[in-house]
Scaffold this motif. Structure first.
Motif, PDB file in Angstrom:
ATOM      1  N   HIS A 182      42.046  42.200  19.883  1.00 34.10           N
ATOM      2  CA  HIS A 182      40.857  42.354  21.556  1.00 34.10           C
ATOM      3  C   HIS A 182      40.425  43.887  21.294  1.00 34.10           C
ATOM      4  N   ARG A 183      38.723  43.961  22.352  1.00 32.22           N
ATOM      5  CA  ARG A 183      38.152  44.810  22.722  1.00 32.22           C
ATOM      6  C   ARG A 183      37.603  44.286  23.611  1.00 32.22           C
ATOM      7  N   PHE A 184      37.361  44.961  25.043  1.00 29.60           N
ATOM      8  CA  PHE A 184      37.194  44.326  25.885  1.00 29.60           C
ATOM      9  C   PHE A 184      35.939  45.560  26.280  1.00 29.60           C
ATOM     10  N   TYR A 185      34.892  45.142  27.436  1.00 31.95           N
ATOM     11  CA  TYR A 185      33.809  46.017  27.610  1.00 31.95           C
ATOM     12  C   TYR A 185      33.496  45.269  28.692  1.00 31.95           C
ATOM     13  N   PHE A 186      33.613  46.641  29.973  1.00 32.24           N
ATOM     14  CA  PHE A 186      33.835  46.121  31.411  1.00 32.24           C
ATOM     15  C   PHE A 186      32.649  46.654  32.368  1.00 32.24           C
ATOM     16  N   THR A 187      31.398  45.958  32.788  1.00 28.53           N
ATOM     17  CA  THR A 187      30.360  45.999  33.610  1.00 28.53           C
ATOM     18  C   THR A 187      30.081  45.434  35.171  1.00 28.53           C
ATOM     19  N   LEU A 188      29.941  45.741  35.811  1.00 29.89           N
ATOM     20  CA  LEU A 188      29.190  45.524  36.495  1.00 29.89           C
ATOM     21  C   LEU A 188      27.690  44.100  36.198  1.00 29.89           C
ATOM     22  N   ALA A 189      27.820  42.759  36.850  1.00 31.23           N
ATOM     23  CA  ALA A 189      27.077  41.733  36.663  1.00 31.23           C
ATOM     24  C   ALA A 189      25.852  42.159  37.161  1.00 31.23           C
ATOM     25  N   PRO A 190      24.984  41.801  36.194  1.00 31.31           N
ATOM     26  CA  PRO A 190      23.364  42.253  36.965  1.00 31.31           C
ATOM     27  C   PRO A 190      22.775  41.597  38.003  1.00 31.31           C
ATOM     28  N   GLU A 191      23.317  41.454  38.401  1.00 28.06           N
ATOM     29  CA  GLU A 191      22.547  40.919  40.389  1.00 28.06           C
ATOM     30  C   GLU A 191      23.952  42.307  41.204  1.00 28.06           C
ATOM     31  N   ALA A 192      25.044  43.202  40.348  1.00 29.15           N
ATOM     32  CA  ALA A 192      25.426  43.930  41.516  1.00 29.15           C
ATOM     33  C   ALA A 192      25.059  44.949  41.048  1.00 29.15           C
ATOM     34  N   SER A 193      23.939  45.476  40.383  1.00 30.53           N
ATOM     35  CA  SER A 193      23.699  46.528  40.075  1.00 30.53           C
ATOM     36  C   SER A 193      23.214  47.671  40.640  1.00 30.53           C
ATOM     37  N   SER A 194      22.905  46.724  42.203  1.00 29.06           N
ATOM     38  CA  SER A 194      22.192  47.730  42.983  1.00 29.06           C
ATOM     39  C   SER A 194      23.298  48.145  44.211  1.00 29.06           C
ATOM     40  N   ASN A 195      24.526  48.195  43.804  1.00 35.06           N
ATOM     41  CA  ASN A 195      25.567  47.758  44.383  1.00 35.06           C
ATOM     42  C   ASN A 195      25.894  49.540  45.299  1.00 35.06           C
ATOM     43  N   ARG A 196      26.015  49.547  46.358  1.00 35.22           N
ATOM     44  CA  ARG A 196      26.461  50.806  46.779  1.00 35.22           C
ATOM     45  C   ARG A 196      27.950  51.478  47.042  1.00 35.22           C
ATOM     46  N   HIS A 197      28.935  50.152  47.428  1.00 36.96           N
ATOM     47  CA  HIS A 197      29.742  50.378  47.533  1.00 36.96           C
ATOM     48  C   HIS A 197      31.107  50.682  47.078  1.00 36.96           C
ATOM     49  N   PHE A 198      30.684  49.948  45.820  1.00 34.63           N
ATOM     50  CA  PHE A 198      32.244  50.091  44.580  1.00 34.63           C
ATOM     51  C   PHE A 198      31.118  50.341  42.946  1.00 34.63           C
ATOM     52  N   THR A 199      32.249  50.901  42.065  1.00 35.01           N
ATOM     53  CA  THR A 199      31.799  51.507  40.957  1.00 35.01           C
ATOM     54  C   THR A 199      33.055  50.671  39.915  1.00 35.01           C
ATOM     55  N   LEU A 200      32.634  50.628  39.144  1.00 38.02           N
ATOM     56  CA  LEU A 200      33.965  50.277  37.933  1.00 38.02           C
ATOM     57  C   LEU A 200      33.860  50.803  36.665  1.00 38.02           C
ATOM     58  N   TRP A 201      35.472  51.538  36.755  1.00 38.61           N
ATOM     59  CA  TRP A 201      35.659  52.344  35.976  1.00 38.61           C
ATOM     60  C   TRP A 201      36.479  50.728  34.211  1.00 38.61           C
ATOM     61  N   ASP A 202      36.022  51.664  32.981  1.00 37.32           N
ATOM     62  CA  ASP A 202      36.306  51.165  32.134  1.00 37.32           C
ATOM     63  C   ASP A 202      37.824  51.999  31.168  1.00 37.32           C
ATOM     64  N   VAL A 203      38.927  51.504  31.321  1.00 34.84           N
ATOM     65  CA  VAL A 203      39.684  52.266  30.523  1.00 34.84           C
ATOM     66  C   VAL A 203      40.148  52.055  29.851  1.00 34.84           C
ATOM     67  N   LYS A 204      39.315  51.766  28.956  1.00 32.67           N
ATOM     68  CA  LYS A 204      39.568  51.514  27.294  1.00 32.67           C
ATOM     69  C   LYS A 204      40.602  51.382  26.645  1.00 32.67           C
ATOM     70  N   ASP A 205      41.262  50.581  27.038  1.00 32.06           N
ATOM     71  CA  ASP A 205      43.331  49.863  27.302  1.00 32.06           C
ATOM     72  C   ASP A 205      42.729  48.258  27.319  1.00 32.06           C
ATOM     73  N   ASN A 206      41.818  47.488  27.435  1.00 30.06           N
ATOM     74  CA  ASN A 206      41.135  46.709  27.724  1.00 30.06           C
ATOM     75  C   ASN A 206      41.672  46.154  29.629  1.00 30.06           C
ATOM     76  N   THR A 207      41.158  47.235  29.524  1.00 28.89           N
ATOM     77  CA  THR A 207      41.642  47.179  30.802  1.00 28.89           C
ATOM     78  C   THR A 207      40.529  47.892  31.974  1.00 28.89           C
ATOM     79  N   ALA A 208      40.587  47.534  33.265  1.00 29.88           N
ATOM     80  CA  ALA A 208      39.403  48.639  34.220  1.00 29.88           C
ATOM     81  C   ALA A 208      39.873  48.332  35.788  1.00 29.88           C
ATOM     82  N   GLY A 209      39.179  49.481  35.923  1.00 31.39           N
ATOM     83  CA  GLY A 209      39.640  49.756  37.575  1.00 31.39           C
ATOM     84  C   GLY A 209      38.805  49.986  38.516  1.00 31.39           C
ATOM     85  N   ILE A 210      38.813  48.814  39.930  1.00 34.85           N
ATOM     86  CA  ILE A 210      37.887  49.350  40.890  1.00 34.85           C
ATOM     87  C   ILE A 210      37.871  50.704  42.102  1.00 34.85           C
TER      88      ILE A 210
END
Length: 800
Positions: free
Chosen positions: A524-552
């Motif tokens: 498995h190899r998974f990729y994480f991004t914010l959904a298009p409806e949350a692209s203008s989000n100013r409160h939180f960011t998503l960090w892809d750790v590259k090990d099939n996990t992501a951090g908020i």
């Protein structure tokens, strides 16, 4: 000096006679007497005199020959006192062993004679006492003295072997001079006198094989080729002769049995050099074929042997074991035999001694060989699969119907080579997912596969001879379903996170992971991004750790839960395909109040307002009051239930279901007098409904019902209820199979101060009524369900 004794009466040898005379002469020596009494022993003045006098007794010891057979008493010797002047004034007496019976004495002369035949071996000497007295006064003239009469030995006892007959043993093939055993004889004659007890040994019978030491009696081997297998025991006669073997000596003999013990000097031997057996090719592994045995001339443990099959072309097909009781070699099948491959097998069987004598190893006398021929007979065998241990096949989960999965192969091992027909055991494929061609053995798909439902399928394929179903065999086929990417990835759980109001930018809030029902071969190899409806989000960011996990992480600081205490963060997850699939999951983030150390205290906005407005003491007082209020409410409810239960138990038999209809339109008070309204009021106590002028609230109805019937706060509309109730009444009237248990009351009176709304039977839904309306308990849930007034998430309760 007096003479020793009369030589004419003595039978002693010259040496003993001289010794005796010498002893008697020594007795003549003068010695000192301490006190002497008797006649002439005192002087005239009566005083005691001391002087040296001669000893009165003149003998030392006597000898007498044993086994005397003469008719006259045998003269032994003579006792004499020097005070005896020959006038017969002295009387001699003896006492002690044999006195008066065996030995007698002449009282006057002192001569002693033996009256009986003596045996030295029975008694070697006698001790007696002699006394000389005055014949007339019996006064002792000499002190009593002790003397010994010894019985002189003659060679009258032959040697005897007291421990015989003897049994000894010696190992076969022992060298010459090997000691076997020792024999010993005894002679009762006197060993200190002459040669009467001096013995010598000799072998009378068996001297060709054994010899005995002349002096010690030790028996030794005389030859080196004693063979137990030829003669296992020997009987010897050993003689013992006294007088050192001289003529005239006596002798005795005994029997000596010498057993020849076995040594392992013989090898096992097969009575036959060729054995023949037959076995069916269908014999199972371990089936005995036949038995062979080797003989061994030895005995005991030396006959223990083991069997083995010599290395060869056919040796690996058979196994050989030893029967511990019969010492037979049991030949059995080690591997399945095949008549079509080979009909006759030849093996070499060896018999080997277990206990080998090192002296014979170089001679090779510890093993023997024989040849065993095994004939294999033909039987009708079922088909054989290739490979025999089952097949493993693979197929893609998106394969179309009828796609080829694989092919199984089986053939008839017999010479006839009958065609084979294939089938799938239905118990192993109850859903008929696979089909098989009965002739070719090709397995195809009968249904669409889903790896996520079942990753493996295990089926059993049967192969049988055409026209002979009895000859059939089975083989397991394992089918692995290969994965295709047909499931999108999803968040592992409905994630929820919490942050403090004073969170700093870039702070890690939560780590999320993904699950995917697929199992790609490359991983498995998974990729994480914010959904298009949350692209203008100013409160939180998503960090892809590259090990099939992501951090908020937080993107800003200064969150305020009064303004917004919950944030919903949609996250898009994409797998590596092919084809690439994606899904969106939502992470709920709560804004919480924290202490100075960052520990979360509360995440509720209302609680925050209350806690901010009240002091800690006020909050505690408020909580105490609420607790007391809850206890009082529970107590009141308990008492009301108790009263209600008692009342219902008393009036249970008086309760009736009635339909009362008033169709008379009269003039006010006259109607109330015409009909007794108290009966109705006492039976059903309906609280009045407030008019619409009171603000449009319906306190007798639950809040969720009010919201439905009142709508935007206006007057309640019971049109739907009226229609439903009317329809149910019509159904009940038309149903003649059951009694009219349901009750319906209609109030059609129109007064000046009594709105029809206040007379509606809907008032029975009031939660303050203490009456138990069974018809409402029965129709209430169905009424609400058909009317569609269930509140979302509100449980359905009977009688509400």
């Amino acid at each position: 000096m007096a003479p020793c004794w009369r030589q004419g009466a003595s039978l002693l040898p010259v040496t003993l006679w001289l010794l005796h005379c010498f002893s008697w002469g020594q007795a003549e020596t003068v010695r000192t007497s301490n006190v002497l009494t008797g006649p002439g022993a005192q002087d005239q003045g009566g005083s005691m005199s001391h002087e040296r006098v001669k000893r009165g007794w003149v003998w030392n010891q006597f000898f007498v020959v044993e086994e005397y057979t003469g008719t006259e008493p045998l003269y032994v010797g003579k006792i004499h006192s020097d005070s005896d002047n020959g006038e017969g004034m002295i009387k001699y007496t003896i006492s002690g062993e044999g006195a008066g019976t065996i030995f007698i004495i002449d009282e006057i002369t002192g001569d002693i004679h033996a009256t009986q035949k003596l045996d030295r071996e029975e008694k070697a000497h006698y001790t007696l006492r002699a006394q000389a007295r005055d014949r007339y006064s019996s006064a002792p003239l000499e002190p009593e003295s002790e003397f010994v009469i010894k019985v002189q030995d003659i060679n009258d006892s032959e040697p005897k072997f007291l421990e015989g007959p003897y049994i000894g043993s010696v190992a076969e093939l022992s060298p010459i001079g090997t000691s076997v055993m020792k024999v010993a004889a005894s002679d009762a004659d006197d060993p200190t006198y002459g040669s009467s007890a001096r013995l010598v040994y000799s072998v009378l019978d068996g001297e060709m094989f054994f010899a005995v030491d002349r002096d010690t009696g030790v028996i030794r081997t005389a030859v080196a080729d004693l063979d137990r297998e030829t003669q296992d025991r020997y009987e010897l006669v050993v003689k013992a002769t006294d007088m050192a073997g001289q003529m005239g000596g006596l002798s005795g003999s005994t029997t000596v049995t010498i057993v020849i013990t076995d040594v392992n000097d013989n090898a096992p031997s097969f009575p036959q050099k060729l054995y023949q057996f037959s076995v069916s090719e269908g014999a199972d592994v371990g089936t005995p074929i036949g038995r062979v045995i080797a003989t061994d001339a030895d005995m005991g443990d030396n006959t223990d042997m083991s069997y083995l099959i010599a290395e060869g072309e056919d040796g690996e097909l058979f196994k050989i074991t030893t029967d511990g009781e019969t010492q037979e070699a049991v030949i059995s099948v080690k591997k399945r035999l095949d008549f079509e491959t080979k009909q006759i097998h030849t093996v070499v069987v060896e018999a080997v001694n277990k206990h080998v004598d090192e002296r014979f190893v170089d001679l090779g006398t510890f093993r023997d060989k024989t040849i065993v021929k095994v004939s294999v007979s033909d039987v009708d065998e079922p088909p054989v699969f290739f490979p025999p241990l089952g097949a493993i096949m693979e197929v893609q989960e998106d394969a179309r119907l009828g796609a080829l999965v694989g092919t199984v192969t089986a053939r008839d091992p017999d010479r006839e080579n009958v065609p084979v027909r294939y089938s799938i055991d239905q118990s192993s494929d109850q859903e008929h997912i696979f089909h098989i061609d009965p002739v070719t053995g090709a397995i195809t798909l009968g249904k669409i596969l889903d790896r996520e439902t079942a990753g493996w399928h295990n089926i059993t394929v049967t192969a049988e001879e055409a026209g002979n179903p009895a000859q059939a065999s089975e083989s397991a086929v394992s089918i692995r379903i290969l994965d295709v990417n047909d499931n999108p990835p999803e968040l592992a759980t409905p994630y929820e996170a919490s942050i403090c109001e004073d969170a700093k930018p870039g702070q890690l809030i939560h780590t999320i992971s993904v699950v995917d029902k697929d199992e790609p071969q490359s991983g498995h190899r998974f990729y994480f991004t914010l959904a298009p409806e949350a692209s203008s989000n100013r409160h939180f960011t998503l960090w892809d750790v590259k090990d099939n996990t992501a951090g908020i992480r937080t993107q800003r600081s200064g969150f305020n839960r009064q303004e917004q205490n919950i944030y919903l963060l949609p996250i898009l997850v994409v797998d590596s395909g092919p084809p690439a699939l994606s899904s969106t999951g939502t992470v709920t983030i709560h804004v919480c109040g924290c202490d100075p150390d960052g520990a979360i205290q509360s995440c509720n906005a209302t609680a925050y307002v209350i806690s901010a407005a009240l002091s800690p003491g006020a909050l505690i007082a408020l909580l105490v009051c609420m607790l007391i209020l809850i206890v009082l409410v529970l107590l009141i409810l308990t008492l009301k239930r108790h009263r209600k239960g008692q009342r219902m138990s008393e009036e249970e038999e008086d309760m009736r279901d009635n339909v009362i209809k008033y169709n008379d339109e009269g003039g006010g008070e006259q109607d109330t007098q015409a009909y007794d309204m108290s009966a109705l009021r006492s039976l059903y106590d309906f609280p009045e409904v407030k008019s619409a002028d009171s603000g449009g609230e319906l306190p007798c109805l639950p809040q969720w019902i009010q919201s439905r019937v009142s709508g935007d706060g206006g007057a309640a509309d019971f049109t739907l209820f009226s229609g439903y109730i009317r329809k149910k009444v019509e159904q009940a009237d038309a149903d003649l199979s059951v009694p009219p248990y349901d009750s319906f009351q209609t109030y059609a009176f129109e007064g000046t101060s009594s709105p029809a709304l206040s007379l509606s039977s809907i008032r029975t839904l009031s939660t303050t009524s203490e009456q138990d309306f069974s018809y409402l308990s029965d129709w209430g849930p169905r009424f609400r369900q058909l009317a569609g007034y269930y509140a979302p998430g509100q449980p359905e309760e009977e009688g509400s």
